[in-house]
Each structure stands twice: as C-alpha cells, then as structure tokens.
Design an enzyme around this catalytic site. Structure first.
Site, mmCIF file in Angstrom:
data_model
loop_
_atom_site.group_PDB
_atom_site.id
_atom_site.type_symbol
_atom_site.label_atom_id
_atom_site.label_comp_id
_atom_site.label_asym_id
_atom_site.label_seq_id
_atom_site.Cartn_x
_atom_site.Cartn_y
_atom_site.Cartn_z
ATOM 1 N N GLN A 56 -30.534 -52.983 28.636
ATOM 2 C CA GLN A 56 -31.590 -54.029 28.204
ATOM 3 C C GLN A 56 -32.304 -55.552 28.902
ATOM 4 O O GLN A 56 -32.583 -56.199 28.335
ATOM 5 C CB GLN A 56 -31.219 -54.123 26.737
ATOM 6 C CG GLN A 56 -31.115 -52.835 25.599
ATOM 7 C CD GLN A 56 -31.745 -53.020 24.680
ATOM 8 O OE1 GLN A 56 -32.952 -53.630 23.979
ATOM 9 N NE2 GLN A 56 -30.912 -52.193 23.657
ATOM 10 N N ASP A 107 -26.113 -63.739 21.307
ATOM 11 C CA ASP A 107 -26.659 -62.084 20.998
ATOM 12 C C ASP A 107 -27.303 -62.081 22.315
ATOM 13 O O ASP A 107 -28.347 -63.092 22.734
ATOM 14 C CB ASP A 107 -27.107 -62.099 19.852
ATOM 15 C CG ASP A 107 -28.532 -61.069 19.457
ATOM 16 O OD1 ASP A 107 -28.133 -60.345 19.819
ATOM 17 O OD2 ASP A 107 -28.822 -60.335 19.197
ATOM 18 N N GLU A 108 -27.431 -61.310 22.623
ATOM 19 C CA GLU A 108 -28.605 -60.745 23.716
ATOM 20 C C GLU A 108 -28.183 -61.618 24.956
ATOM 21 O O GLU A 108 -28.511 -61.873 26.191
ATOM 22 C CB GLU A 108 -29.789 -61.112 24.021
ATOM 23 C CG GLU A 108 -30.568 -60.487 22.642
ATOM 24 C CD GLU A 108 -31.594 -58.753 22.622
ATOM 25 O OE1 GLU A 108 -31.124 -58.149 23.753
ATOM 26 O OE2 GLU A 108 -31.911 -58.807 22.170
ATOM 27 N N ARG A 132 -37.693 -48.955 21.334
ATOM 28 C CA ARG A 132 -38.001 -49.423 20.127
ATOM 29 C C ARG A 132 -38.665 -48.252 18.832
ATOM 30 O O ARG A 132 -38.913 -49.135 18.148
ATOM 31 C CB ARG A 132 -39.523 -50.697 20.834
ATOM 32 C CG ARG A 132 -38.901 -51.093 21.382
ATOM 33 C CD ARG A 132 -38.823 -52.321 21.197
ATOM 34 N NE ARG A 132 -36.742 -51.872 21.868
ATOM 35 C CZ ARG A 132 -35.519 -51.799 21.232
ATOM 36 N NH1 ARG A 132 -35.301 -53.458 20.387
ATOM 37 N NH2 ARG A 132 -34.603 -51.637 21.977
ATOM 38 N N LYS A 159 -26.536 -53.644 15.806
ATOM 39 C CA LYS A 159 -25.371 -55.017 16.058
ATOM 40 C C LYS A 159 -26.476 -56.326 14.846
ATOM 41 O O LYS A 159 -25.013 -56.877 14.875
ATOM 42 C CB LYS A 159 -26.116 -56.068 18.018
ATOM 43 C CG LYS A 159 -27.584 -55.958 17.638
ATOM 44 C CD LYS A 159 -27.903 -56.444 18.684
ATOM 45 C CE LYS A 159 -29.296 -57.142 18.740
ATOM 46 N NZ LYS A 159 -29.944 -57.570 20.137
ATOM 47 N N THR A 160 -26.834 -56.167 14.535
ATOM 48 C CA THR A 160 -27.406 -57.703 13.813
ATOM 49 C C THR A 160 -27.138 -57.089 12.206
ATOM 50 O O THR A 160 -26.185 -58.455 12.004
ATOM 51 C CB THR A 160 -29.050 -57.577 13.383
ATOM 52 O OG1 THR A 160 -29.927 -57.252 14.328
ATOM 53 C CG2 THR A 160 -29.255 -58.978 12.896
#
Length: 790
Positions: A293, A241-242, A643, A53-54
């Site tokens: 998440q 984001d997030e 992760r 996504k980044t």
DNA sequence: GACCTTGGGTTTTTT
DNA sequence: ACCCAAGGTC
C-alpha cells in the site's frame, strides 16, 4: 495541551512477562495477539489491508498502560492524518479512559511543529513562524525566479519546487547541496543559487515549508543533543502507522527519537531505570505498514524503510497479519490477483472466513458523463436496497475526474462530498484573510503582507510596493516596518495615508493578538479594512459568495476556540496549515464521498466505485515513464479495491476529455489482472468498442425543457433512470474509417442535422466541429459519435 | 492604477 | 477547459 517536559521522566517498570487483561485481547486472532503482547526493542507489524491493525495498535498501547509498563505521556504514536490520530485517540480512550489524553498521538507534521514551536529560538526561528503550504512556497519561488531571470535558463517554478522538496526530504540542505554540486555546470550552480535564495527567503520571513517541518526537527535533534534527550527520555514507546509511506527525513526523525540517552544527558535525579553505563536505553519502536500500500513515492516515501526494517533493527520481531476482516473473498481474490503482478514483493495472501459475496460489477461508459450516470444509478439502487449514502464512496485517480461525477450527482439529487476537493483554504478570499492573520502572528512574513497590501483596493499598486520593498532592503527592515516610514518616501499624499492607515491597523490588532480570540482578531481585520463590506456592496453574486466564505472562516475560528478554549492565533494558523483532505471526511453526514485514491487510503466503505480504470489514467500516463511507476499505480489500484467491504464496482469510459479535448480511452491493463470470473460486466469494454457494434439504445427524452448541461460527445444522460439500469443501455458504436470534411452535412442521433465547420486531430482522435441546425455548435469524436454522413 | 482581452501552458497523486 | 500572465486601453 501543555507539556512540561522536564517533569516527564517517570518510573518505568518492565515486567519480563506481560500480563494483560484477557478482555483486551478479546476477539483477536493469534497473530494479532502476538502483535499486541510482544515486548522487545523493535516490532514490525506487516498488516495487510483490512487486517485489523488499528485494533492491534490501540490495544498494544492500552496494554502498555494497563500493565503499568508506561505512563500515557511516554507514548508517541504517529499516524498519517489528523483524522486517523483523532480516531486512534478515541479508540484508546474507550480502552483506558482519560489516560489517552496524555499521549502524543499525531501526524509527523503536527508533532514536529509542536517540538519546533517550543524550541524555535534554538533554531533561529521565532515562535510564531509561518508554515508555508505548497502554494506559498511556489509564490516565493516565483519571485526568486523572476529576480534571477531564471526561466531563461529553463527553470520552472514547479520544477524547482519539486527538486528542492526532494532534496529536503533526503535531508540535503543548501549547505550540503553546495558541497555536492558540480559548479562547472551552469545550470546546477544556478539551481544552487535558487535554492539558496529560497532558503534565505523562508528564513527572513520566519517561515518553514512542509518539508522543513520534518527536516528542521531532525537538524534540531542532531545539533542539540540535550534537546533530543528531552524527547528521547520522554517517549519510551514510539509507534508509527503507515510506515511504508515514510520518507528519508521521517525515517531519520524516528531514528533520532529511539536513540539511547547518553549518560551525560540523564538528569541525576531521574527516576527512570538506567543501564549499566548510566544511560537510558532506547525507546521501543513499533511500526505498522504494508508495502503493497505504498503510494507516496512521489513525495519521497521510500518502501525500503519497511522492507529493510529487519536489517535496520537486527533484533526486530516481525508479525504478519493476513486475515482480513473487511472484505468479501471475491474482493480479496481480485486484490490478491492484481497485486500478485508486482514482482519483488513479499508474498502475502489476504483471506477471510466471511464468504465469497457479490461479484464485482463492471461497466464501460461511452463518455465520462455516461460512466457517472452508471455510478449514480447504481448508488440509487443501493440506497433503495437499504444502503446509506455514508457507506458509499467513489474513487478517482485525478481530481479532474470529479467534475462529471458532480454534475450527474447534482442532477440525480445524490448528496455528495469531495473531501480535499473543496479547497476551502485555497480560495483567494480565504487566503487573503489568512494572510492578514499570518501577518499579525508573524510580522516578518513579507509574503503574507504583500498579498494583502492592496486587498481590498487601497491604491497601493506594484510601483508603491516596490518603493516600500526598496526602502525595507535599504534599511534592513521588514516590509511591515517599512510601511511605518511611508511618510519619508516621497509618495503621493493619498497613497502615503493608505499605507500608514494599514500599518496602524495591523499594529493595533497585533497589540491584542496575544490574548484575543482568533475570531475577534479576524473580525476586526475584516471590518476595519472594509474587505467584507466591499464584497457585500459590490452586488456581484460571486462577491456575495466570497463574503459568505469569509463568514464561514469566522465561524471556523469560533468553533476552533470552542474546541480548544486556550488556543491562540498561532494554534489556529497551525491547524489550518496542517489540515489535510482526509481530515474533513465525516462519515455520518449522509453523503456519498468522492475522493482520490490517495485520499482513500486507510478508509473503508460498504460499496466502492473505482472509476476511470483506463490506460493513461490508471496507470497514469506520467507514472508509466517513471521507474517503478506502474508498480506504484498497481498498488494504488490495490488500495482502491481493498477499501470495499461488500460491493466493488469498476468502471471506465471509452472517451475521456484531456485538456478539454475529447480523446479515446483504452481499458486499463489492470482490469485484465482481475480474474474474469470475478467481474460481472453490465457493459464490457468489448461490448462497447466492438466494431460497428450498434446497440438499441434508450429513447432520448427530455422532460422539463433544456437540460442543464449538454455534452457534445455524450448522450444526454437525463433519460429516466429505471430504463437506464435495466435495459441495454448506451449506443456504443464505431464509425470505422469515416472521414469528414468541412462543409459535409451529417445527422446526429440526438442533435439532428448539421454542417461540419472544422475538423481537427488525426486517426481515431479526429474531432469534427459541427454547427447543428437546432442544437447549436458541438465538437464530436468522429470515430464513435452517433452520426452519419448525409 | 484598474480593467479587459488574449495567448500560452497546463494536471497525478499531497502533508 | 481553465488558469494565469502579459499587454493594451481607459
């Protein structure tokens, strides 16, 4: 950086067909491409863990710039941490060069502070307002509770703080709350009074707490549409984001930012494209997130923001990214299986084309130290196999779990860091120094002044402080003002002199504050107060450490000035206040990172150790009782699993200390949610807990005399490491119904013979205190300690 | 006013 | 186990 808001309205070309350089799309899959290229008012990118996504976000921004759809200054990108912001800026710079510097890329809190500092006066604040962290808020609340004797009503500082925080996150300020509250309920009206005084206290101190930063910005925009319009005109593309972790206040803020600008707020000479009505259309909104998440419900994060995005923005486009570029298929299978147990979620299935990879390695330790030893040994093995410490991380659910890990890592000579754990800025001496600085930047902040009025000791005790406080209240001054009147208060000559000296020092330093470098201000204060010299002179090793910490703070102020040459004291204080755990992660310092699962969000490592995978810990026992608690804990576990790039380890311990008392731990239910075939147990919970299972265990050896640590409920873990990982390891046993009484003689495998001096607890948790003949006094969990009754 | 001892409460996670 | 507040003593 300075922003000249009024010069920002620029041309906004909006081509119907976006032509973006192919180079910018290199290596992207079709969904990612679509997420980069889509143009429309609202876009939701549902980005599974590790789905790139980044890359998508940075290229989307770069595309807007490259195609001349936007000026850099028209971009507002909100990230979760300062570190993420810095990273994003760096990656955008790689794509578009120095244009990246003109964008606002920051966290919600940083962006709001920036806005609020500019518009402070409008909100009845002064530009140098203090940002209270949780501890500061609680200190203020504590005073208020004491004043009102509110603890007799059953209020606790933490309870009140949490409730106020929650209300603010829902944009309920005191006035709104007062209208809703049931005043017939004495407890509710008492709470209202607490809330009211807390709000007044902050106001008087010219201070805002964390939650205010967001809420006040929303109020600012709502109360002053012309101010809101400045930012609405300026930010043409808002990216968040997030998004799954935004709360109601943050959601409201975004809504304010992406509101169309009404014609009356459009300057006549605007060069921007105006709509038929003469207004400026709303900025475009791009949000990125993954409801799986979402792990910040406890601080107000509301998953509905992302789940209901399409209802909120009916024209929204949704792009789903499921292909994972981070982990092996085994790790993804485990993650998918675990998260699949959360009902009520949009099905999502992470996949990779990268292959199955290694199996997950599991281990059940006898004690937390035993578990830590396993982690340490495996890390050493990884290191030997060519892995670097930087690429390894150890995750814990609670901060308390880091201690045994640290102890074993020190003994194993494994370099480690605990981002967020150092709590540098929470140390008393640092808080003291910061309080001096705050008092210089914001003389209204009585709380900061009170903290240091008698630090170092200058004879201004509680009685004197109360006299000054009373004088301040009588005359409507700040405490700082009151100090200057000390001579008229009839206090002792000595104490009066001390007060006047301090007042003069603060005034003198404050006079230089506008231009002086933060480092010089701090140095002057530390020297002139004699604080540093006092610590150096005490001869106490702890004081020496404190003095060193203060030196470190001075070094940090210097470094700050080096990085931001025009940064003033207020900027420095802001930076410290908004400094987050994740910001201090340095992925190239040659050390293993130990951190909480919350801090781990957004990060990735070659090898990940998920420790303490036990009932009561993960899921944590407090969340088990809360609605949705288990599901959130599962997401936390899921975040941890995802992760890992190549290797994942899950570990637990049979015993865990709680409040210093050892107690029996059970394997987490989440472990059963991972298909058994994916885990290779070096020692499974079954092996460890089996009835009367008695395994051969490595012979204890103690090279080099006394061990640094001794663990009553664990085996000494300083046995040779090779033996530990290769051979069948710990003795794990079950003494069944063995009961002991005071006076019994027992023999312990490690400690030898001893006499029971006390027995506490019941059932499997009963603990014997034993005076050993040679090993001293120990506390043992009777059920599983390697002991026999003589 | 400073320093020491004792006893109670306490930990989930964080900007 | 640890941190903090309260209470007692110098």
């Amino acid at each position: 950086m300075t922003w000249l808001l009024d010069d920002l309205d620029g041309d906004q070309a909006t081509p119907d067909a976006v032509t973006v350089d192919e180079e910018l799309l290199a290596g992207l899959n079709p969904q990612q491409r679509e997420a980069v290229l889509y143009r429309g008012p609202a876009l939701l990118i549902v980005a599974g863990a590790g789905s790139g996504k980044t890359s998508v976000l940075t290229r989307r921004i770069a595309g807007l710039i490259a195609s001349r759809e936007a000026w850099p200054s028209q971009i507002l990108a909100i990230t979760f941490t300062n570190k993420a912001a810095a990273e994003m800026r760096g990656r955008i710079r790689e794509l578009v060069g120095s244009d990246a510097d003109g964008m606002w890329i920051s966290t919600f809190h940083s962006a709001c502070v920036r806005i609020l500092r500019r518009q402070a006066e409008v909100m009845g604040l002064k530009q140098g307002f203090t940002i209270y962290d949780t501890a500061d808020s609680r200190a203020l609340l504590k005073r208020i509770l004491k004043e009102l004797d509110a603890d007799t009503l059953g209020f606790s500082v933490a309870g009140v703080a949490n409730r106020i925080s929650k209300l603010k996150n829902e944009l309920t300020d005191v006035d709104l709350f007062a209208r809703q509250v049931n005043m017939d309920d004495p407890k509710e009206s008492a709470f209202l009074e607490l809330f009211r005084r807390y709000t007044q206290g902050l106001r008087r101190a010219n201070a805002l707490d964390f939650d205010d930063l967001i809420a006040e910005t929303v109020y600012l925009f709502r109360a002053f549409p012309d101010v809101a319009a400045l930012y609405q005109r300026r930010f043409r593309h808002v990216l968040v984001d997030e998004y799954q972790d935004t709360n109601a206040a943050q959601y409201a803020l975004i809504r304010e930012l992406v509101r169309p600008v009404a014609p009356e707020h459009v300057p006549l000479d605007t060069r921007m494209r105006v709509g038929a009505d003469g207004g400026i259309p709303a900025a475009t909104l791009t949000v990125v997130g993954d409801s799986d998440q979402s792990i910040y419900a406890f601080r107000g994060a509301d998953m509905r923001n992302i789940v209901e995005f399409e209802q909120d923005f009916p024209q929204a486009k949704v792009v789903l990214l499921e292909q994972n570029y981070r982990s092996t298929q085994n790790i993804l299978d485990a993650a998918n299986a675990v998260i699949g147990n959360n009902f009520d979620r949009v099905a999502k299935n992470l996949f990779t084309t990268g292959g199955a990879g290694e199996r997950i390695v599991g281990y059940t330790g006898y004690s937390a130290h035993d578990e830590a030893q396993f982690v340490a040994d495996e890390i050493e093995a990884l290191k030997k196999a060519g892995e670097t410490y930087d690429d390894v991380a150890v995750f814990v659910r609670t901060n308390a779990q880091t201690r045994p890990l640290e102890e074993i890592f020190i003994r194993s000579a494994i370099p480690y860091r605990i981002p967020g754990g150092t709590k540098f800025y929470e140390r008393a001496e640092i808080k003291d120094a910061m309080a001096y600085l705050i008092q210089i930047a914001n003389p209204d902040d009585d709380l900061a002044l009170r903290r240091v009025m008698n630090v170092p000791r200058r004879g201004i005790g509680p009685a004197t402080e109360a006299a000054l406080q009373a004088h301040a209240e009588r005359t409507g001054q700040t405490l700082r003002d009151a100090m200057r009147d000390a001579a008229s208060l009839g206090l002792g000559a000595k104490v009066t002199g001390a007060i006047l000296d301090l007042a003069k020092l603060l005034d003198d330093v404050a006079a230089t504050a506008a231009t002086a470098a933060p480092a010089d201000i701090l140095n002057t204060l530390l020297q002139q107060t004699g604080y540093l010299a006092g610590l150096r002179a005490s001869g106490d090793a702890q004081d020496e450490a404190r003095a060193e910490n203060l030196e470190e703070l001075v070094a940090q102020t210097r470094e700050f000035r080096r990085q931001t040459p025009e940064g003033n004291l207020v900027d420095f204080l802001t930076g410290v206040a908004l400094f987050a755990a994740a910001d201090e992660i340095d992925d190239e310092d040659g050390s293993v990172s130990i951190m909480t699962l919350h801090t781990a969000k957004g990060l990735e490592y070659d090898a990940v150790f998920l420790t303490g995978v036990e009932e009561e810990l993960l899921p944590h026992r407090i969340s088990s009782g809360e609605p949705g608690g288990i599901a959130e804990e599962r997401r936390l576990f899921y975040v941890g699993i995802t992760r890992a790039r190549k290797r994942l380890y899950v570990s637990l311990s049979m015993t865990r200390s709680l409040f210093g008392e050892p107690s029996v731990a059970m394997p987490s239910r989440f472990l059963q949610e991972i298909p058994a075939s994916l885990i290779d147990w070096k020692q499974s919970p079954g092996d460890a807990a089996g009835r009367n299972a008695m395994r051969p265990r490595a012979v204890t050896s103690r090279e080099g005399g006394r061990p640094k640590f001794s663990y009553s409920t664990s085996f000494p873990s300083d046995r040779p490491k090779k033996e530990w990982t290769s051979a069948v390891t710990a003795t794990v046993r079950d003494n069944g119904d063995l009961t002991l009484a005071v006076g019994d003689r027992i023999r312990h495998t490690d400690f030898g013979e001893g006499r029971v001096t006390d027995v506490t607890g019941t059932g499997s948790k009963s603990i014997a205190e034993v005076q050993f003949d040679t090993a001293g006094r120990k506390r043992l969990l009777i059920k599983i300690a390697p002991i026999e009754k003589l």
